[in-house]
Design a protein around this motif. Structure first.
Motif, mmCIF file in Angstrom:
data_model
loop_
_atom_site.group_PDB
_atom_site.id
_atom_site.type_symbol
_atom_site.label_atom_id
_atom_site.label_comp_id
_atom_site.label_asym_id
_atom_site.label_seq_id
_atom_site.Cartn_x
_atom_site.Cartn_y
_atom_site.Cartn_z
ATOM 1 N N SER A 130 -2.289 -27.072 47.473
ATOM 2 C CA SER A 130 -2.018 -25.987 46.539
ATOM 3 C C SER A 130 -2.871 -26.086 45.281
ATOM 4 O O SER A 130 -3.350 -25.070 44.757
ATOM 5 C CB SER A 130 -0.532 -25.966 46.167
ATOM 6 N N LEU A 131 -3.098 -27.291 44.800
ATOM 7 C CA LEU A 131 -3.942 -27.445 43.611
ATOM 8 C C LEU A 131 -5.388 -27.059 43.891
ATOM 9 O O LEU A 131 -6.022 -26.338 43.111
ATOM 10 C CB LEU A 131 -3.877 -28.882 43.101
ATOM 11 N N MET A 132 -5.916 -27.518 45.015
ATOM 12 C CA MET A 132 -7.339 -27.292 45.278
ATOM 13 C C MET A 132 -7.652 -25.840 45.639
ATOM 14 O O MET A 132 -8.741 -25.350 45.347
ATOM 15 C CB MET A 132 -7.837 -28.225 46.370
ATOM 16 N N ILE A 133 -6.701 -25.125 46.253
ATOM 17 C CA ILE A 133 -6.992 -23.737 46.621
ATOM 18 C C ILE A 133 -6.706 -22.760 45.491
ATOM 19 O O ILE A 133 -7.152 -21.613 45.540
ATOM 20 C CB ILE A 133 -6.238 -23.310 47.901
ATOM 21 N N THR A 134 -5.992 -23.205 44.467
ATOM 22 C CA THR A 134 -5.711 -22.311 43.336
ATOM 23 C C THR A 134 -6.512 -22.669 42.090
ATOM 24 O O THR A 134 -6.902 -21.794 41.319
ATOM 25 C CB THR A 134 -4.215 -22.311 42.980
#
Length: 223
Positions: A192-196
């Motif tokens: 979630s962190l890397m895609i947002t």
């Protein structure tokens, strides 16, 4: 590539009014079988870009060159589209999870393979992942929550069962359910962190995931 495969329909359901909407292009007769997949792929993009409330049936229909009336021949309402996206995503994730689960390897190795598969799936399908796991509660009630409850529980249960296998060997540090949730939360967090937060100066994603899982498994499982 969308997660779903086109479903066959016996008749052409294209009802586009090219006189009313001259910018649209009527697809050749016989291509109606691909419409459902096109609608789902377009809706996935629009839900992520505009949010559930901002994604209208009209926007989705325009994206695939249909009239709103023609789109309703495939889906009765917007929530049904969101539910279908989530259901298809969970089924695809469950299939990859089952492959890792079925491997004849020690439980801790299968467990590592399952969470790596989960993380890889999220990276490879960022739009669908955001809709399934990162949809706001007010939006989820119209489709995503139902799919999560129906299919997500069984997905996590299979993951927890492998953690319990590790516990039986006497090598698990801590309680199985908490350990399973900690591992899943770590996987979800990195995806979630890397895609947002794409603006952040991340290291290469496989290296970050590997570093995270190495630390987690060393802390939870005795060698």
């Amino acid at each position: 590539m969308p997660l779903w495969k086109a479903r066959l329909f016996g008749a052409e359901l294209e009802l586009t009014d090219t006189a009313t909407h001259p910018g649209r292009t009527r697809k050749p007769k016989g291509e109606g079988h691909s419409r459902r997949a096109e609608i789902l792929a377009a809706a996935e993009r629009i839900f992520v870009e505009h949010g559930y409330e901002g994604a209208t049936i009209r926007k989705i229909a325009d994206e695939v060159g249909l009239s709103s009336t023609a789109l309703y021949m495939h889906f009765s309402e917007k929530s049904e589209i969101l539910h279908e996206i989530c259901r298809e995503t969970f089924e695809a994730l469950q299939a990859t999870n089952d492959e890792a689960l079925a491997e004849a390897r020690p439980p801790e190795v299968r467990l590592r393979g399952m969470i790596e598969t989960y993380i890889r799936f999220g990276f490879d399908n960022p739009n669908a992942y955001r809709l399934v796991y990162m949809t706001r509660p007010v939006e989820a009630r119209d489709g995503a929550a139902a799919a999560a409850q129906e299919l997500g529980a069984s997905l996590f249960a299979s993951f927890q069962s492998v953690v319990e296998e590790v516990a039986v060997t006497g090598r698990l540090k801590g309680e199985p359910k908490a350990a399973a949730q900690a591992i899943w939360a770590a996987g979800h967090g990195v995806v979630s962190l890397m895609i947002t937060k794409t603006y952040f100066d991340w290291v290469e994603r496989e290296r970050l995931a590997r570093t995270l899982l190495d630390a987690l498994f060393e802390g939870l499982i005795e060698p």
